[in-house]
Design an enzyme around this catalytic site. Structure first.
Site, PDB file in Angstrom:
ATOM      1  N   ASP A 162      35.118  18.095 -47.668  1.00 41.49           N
ATOM      2  CA  ASP A 162      35.873  17.799 -48.881  1.00 41.49           C
ATOM      3  C   ASP A 162      35.566  18.803 -49.990  1.00 41.49           C
ATOM      4  O   ASP A 162      34.815  18.474 -50.911  1.00 41.49           O
ATOM      5  CB  ASP A 162      35.535  16.370 -49.344  1.00 41.49           C
ATOM      6  CG  ASP A 162      36.510  15.847 -50.385  1.00 41.49           C
ATOM      7  OD1 ASP A 162      37.516  16.528 -50.635  1.00 41.49           O
ATOM      8  OD2 ASP A 162      36.258  14.762 -50.937  1.00 41.49           O
TER       9      ASP A 162
ATOM     10  N   GLU B  22      36.117  19.966 -58.243  1.00 46.25           N
ATOM     11  CA  GLU B  22      35.455  18.665 -58.189  1.00 46.25           C
ATOM     12  C   GLU B  22      33.983  18.787 -57.788  1.00 46.25           C
ATOM     13  O   GLU B  22      33.112  18.144 -58.376  1.00 46.25           O
ATOM     14  CB  GLU B  22      36.216  17.780 -57.195  1.00 46.25           C
ATOM     15  CG  GLU B  22      35.621  16.417 -56.961  1.00 46.25           C
ATOM     16  CD  GLU B  22      36.456  15.609 -55.953  1.00 46.25           C
ATOM     17  OE1 GLU B  22      37.536  16.084 -55.534  1.00 46.25           O
ATOM     18  OE2 GLU B  22      36.012  14.512 -55.600  1.00 46.25           O
TER      19      GLU B  22
ATOM     20  N   GLU C  48      41.005   6.550 -47.247  1.00 45.85           N
ATOM     21  CA  GLU C  48      40.281   5.999 -48.394  1.00 45.85           C
ATOM     22  C   GLU C  48      40.990   4.769 -48.965  1.00 45.85           C
ATOM     23  O   GLU C  48      41.198   4.648 -50.177  1.00 45.85           O
ATOM     24  CB  GLU C  48      40.082   7.077 -49.465  1.00 45.85           C
ATOM     25  CG  GLU C  48      39.243   8.245 -48.959  1.00 45.85           C
ATOM     26  CD  GLU C  48      38.892   9.275 -50.012  1.00 45.85           C
ATOM     27  OE1 GLU C  48      39.697   9.482 -50.933  1.00 45.85           O
ATOM     28  OE2 GLU C  48      37.808   9.881 -49.895  1.00 45.85           O
TER      29      GLU C  48
HETATM   30  C1  GCV Z   1      42.695  11.796 -54.681  1.00 44.54           C
HETATM   31  C2  GCV Z   1      38.084  13.056 -52.558  1.00 44.54           C
HETATM   32  C3  GCV Z   1      38.175  12.765 -54.029  1.00 44.54           C
HETATM   33  C4  GCV Z   1      39.210  11.704 -54.336  1.00 44.54           C
HETATM   34  C5  GCV Z   1      40.542  12.184 -53.768  1.00 44.54           C
HETATM   35  C6  GCV Z   1      40.363  12.401 -52.262  1.00 44.54           C
HETATM   36  C7  GCV Z   1      41.617  12.946 -51.624  1.00 44.54           C
HETATM   37  O1  GCV Z   1      37.525  11.980 -51.873  1.00 44.54           O
HETATM   38  O2  GCV Z   1      36.922  12.400 -54.516  1.00 44.54           O
HETATM   39  O3  GCV Z   1      39.274  11.562 -55.725  1.00 44.54           O
HETATM   40  O4  GCV Z   1      41.572  11.286 -54.023  1.00 44.54           O
HETATM   41  O5  GCV Z   1      39.350  13.341 -52.056  1.00 44.54           O
HETATM   42  O6  GCV Z   1      41.680  14.152 -51.432  1.00 44.54           O
HETATM   43  O7  GCV Z   1      42.497  12.173 -51.296  1.00 44.54           O
END
Ligand code: GCV
Length: 658
Positions: free
Chosen positions: A344, A372, A265
């Site tokens: 995720d 989340e 990411e």
């Molecule tokens: C910390 C998901 C979340 C991100 C997070 C990422 C990760 O994409 O939305 O906020 O980043 O996972 O686990 O690195």
């Protein structure tokens, strides 16, 4: 108003004022001091008894026994005497917390209490990952702001200690305090600017048997060191990390190590230099090895710039594709941290196939209790039943015990660098977790990481009783809400393992097509013909990442478990599930049921209003009210969407808005 003590409440059980508890201890040092302090808090609260250290004859004897695991304990309690043995100070402290817990659960006098336990932790590492930022915000935080950071400063105060007490009381032994997305401000955590405060925090943690870890930026040599690159094979970069590691362990003796999100990411990593994850992780591992440090390297690596039109790229395949070719190439002090599922933290996913693939690499599992995608601590969603299912999943590795529990605890291959981590759900809200009931996930995660055979129902009951007292109606009601909460959430949100259906960015639903045409690789591909992604050999061939017979089980639509069937298969709405229902009828039924369950949570809570503290009741009421309304939104939006697209009516003729 001050914050709550969560489950460390120690309410008065029997007034035994005047009778001192004599404690003898063969342990000395900060952890032993914490144990004594906890005994004082517990006996003071529950019995109004004072606690005194003695050298000889004692009511509670804390003894060293090398034959017992250093983080395990053996306790015998009866007739007002306790003998608690452990091979180490952490085990002794866990034994003390357990003793106090058992006393509170017994509800009676110390003299009448009898109990025995002989236990050792299932997992070497039992860890919380906080996604706290230096400005005090928390990525995916749903319970206020950080209590570790504020305005680019590290915060150390009474709350640091109370956090350590709560965390240690459930057996957690390692904590990462900062976000894996390490932006510039946080890169400086490993510099003179912050060592002083971190040292104070570390001492508080250490007194509760918790190792401090930090997330680091792979590009730190450039951000902090002024180097022009962070290539793991560059001698200058290697040297920079070696010196940095030396400095860190000098300033923070006993430091645990680094958690790293690299090439994920948008975060920097070894790919920039044509290097592999093994090159990157090993370079750091070599730097920290002389100090006993560990590198926890995350496997959440995928193409986050996918074109939704391209059905050949399949995000769940990414972690396996990236890391399987590197099996056996990582140093002993590297641990790959793998999210429980290949996507995720959805409400339902298959287990990540990498667990069954890697055979020569240390690994640990990453769960998320921050909810989340499971209601963001506004909905109640007690996750231990789900985590327990994940841990019980057999990954069918030939020749070794291969439930996920075996693989992550080191049982399968006899290794020690492994365990369980969870993305934490705490913040500076008065109740620590936003939703009072969300604290059950913090508590439960620790209990389950210590004992993977623990029953989520027992954990829930225990937590309710410790937090809200032992009134049977309260315990039964709140336990029932907790136990029904994950099934309810699954019912009224996205169906049959397909996941998502939330808005990008905030990840709160319902938004059926929220992710559909985006770049994140998370598609349901619903049309009037059907729904789901074909992941067998006629599709993306993801199934092949599982060992047999799991691969065939998922690939064959007749054997694929209903709850995952749309994750693995693209099916017409009229497809009949093993339950006997069609896909579309299942969608309607579960959505009506789920929303009804959420409504039930509110009325159940209202029925025990007078038995709960007013502030806790009000907070829970407000959230359950929101959940009830929001679950109706989910129900109606999902049902309407699929009614419109399938043009098939609900067999029961219930209200669907067209
Ligand atoms: C910390 C998901 C979340 C991100 C997070 C990422 C990760 O994409 O939305 O906020 O980043 O996972 O686990 O690195």
């Amino acid at each position: 108003m001050t914050y709550t003590n969560c489950w460390l409440t120690y309410p008065l059980l029997v007034d035994e004022t005047g009778k001192t508890i004599a404690v003898s201890s063969e342990f000395t040092g900060p952890v032993a001091d914490s144990a004594l302090e906890e005994l004082k808090a517990g006996f003071g609260g529950m019995y109004r008894r004072s606690v005194a250290s003695v050298a000889g004859e004692a009511d509670i004897a804390l003894k060293k026994n090398e034959k017992i695991h250093p983080e395990g304990y053996r306790v015998t309690a009866g007739n007002g005497k306790v003998v608690l043995e452990s091979g180490g100070e952490r085990g002794m402290l866990y034994g003390v917390f357990s003793l106090l817990r058992q006393l509170q659960l017994s509800g009676g006098s110390f003299n009448d209490f009898s109990w025995q336990q002989d236990t050792a932790p299932a997992n070497p590492l039992r860890m919380l990952n906080h996604w706290d930022n230096m400005d005090g915000s928390i990525e995916r935080g749903y319970s206020g702001s950080s209590f570790f950071f504020e305005n680019e400063e590290v915060v150390v105060n009474q709350r640091t200690k109370d956090y350590a007490r709560l965390t240690s009381s459930v057996g957690i032994n390692a904590v990462v305090i900062n976000n894996v997305n390490v932006v510039k401000a946080a890169s400086w955590l490993i510099s003179d600017r912050y060592y002083g405060k971190l040292r104070q925090m570390q001492e508080i943690f250490a007194a509760y048997g918790i190792d401090l870890y930090l997330s680091i930026n792979f590009a730190a040599p450039m951000e902090l060191g002024g180097l022009t690159l962070s290539d793991p094979c560059d001698p200058g970069v290697q040297q920079w990390w070696k010196e940095k590691a030396k400095e860190i362990w000098q300033k923070l003796p006993g430091f645990g190590g680094f958690l790293v999100k690299a090439d994920s990411e948008g975060r920097p990593g070894p790919f920039t230099y044509g290097r592999t994850h093994a090159d990157g992780a090993n370079m750091l591992a070599d730097a920290v090895a002389p100090f006993g440090g560990k590198i926890i390297w995350r496997c959440f690596v995928y193409n986050c710039r996918q074109d939704w039109r391209d059905a050949k790229i399949d995000r769940p395949k990414a972690a396996y594709d990236n890391f399987m070719p590197l099996d056996g190439q990582f140093r002993d002090n590297v641990i790959l941290q793998i999210k429980n599922g290949p996507m995720d933290f959805q409400v339902r996913e298959p287990v990540a196939p990498l667990f069954g693939g890697l055979k020569h690499t240390n690994m640990m599992i990453e769960f998320q209790i921050a909810q989340e995608y499971t209601g963001q601590q506004r909905h109640v969603c007690y996750l231990m039943p789900w985590f327990r299912q994940v841990l019980e999943q057999d990954m069918c590795v030939p020749g070794v015990p291969s439930r996920v529990a075996d693989l992550v605890s080191g049982r399968s291959y006899g290794n020690q660098n492994c365990g369980m981590a969870a993305v934490a759900n705490t913040g500076n809200d008065l109740n620590w977790t936003g939703h009072d009931l969300a604290a059950a996930n913090w508590y439960g995660f620790g209990r389950l990481a210590y004992d993977m055979t623990a029953d989520p129902l027992d954990i829930a009951r225990e937590w309710v009783q410790l937090t809200f007292g032992s009134n049977a109606q309260v315990v039964d009601t709140l336990t029932a809400i907790l136990m029904d909460s994950w099934p309810a959430y699954e019912k009224y949100t996205s169906p049959l393992g397909i996941g998502w259906m939330v808005s990008p960015n905030n990840h709160y639903g319902p938004s059926v097509d929220g992710y559909e045409y985006d770049r994140w690789g998370t598609y349901h591909r619903a049309s009037h013909r059907g729904l789901g992604v074909e992941r067998g050999r006629t599709g993306t061939d993801y199934c092949r990442q599982y060992n047999e017979p799991l691969c065939s089980l998922y690939e064959n639509v007749d054997t694929c478990p209903d709850e995952l069937v749309l994750f693995f298969h693209r099916l017409p709405y009229t497809h009949r599930l093993k339950s006997g229902k069609t896909v579309i009828q299942h969608i309607y039924d579960t959505h009506f049921e789920g929303a009804e369950m959420a409504e039930g949570f509110l009325s159940k809570l209202e029925a025990i209003k007078n038995l709960l503290p007013e502030d806790a009741y009000d907070r829970m009421h407000q959230r359950l009210q929101h959940q009830m309304e929001h679950s109706k939104d989910w129900r109606d939006i999902i049902n309407t969407y699929f009614h419109r697209i399938s043009d098939i009516d609900d067999e029961q003729g219930r209200k669907i808005y067209d």
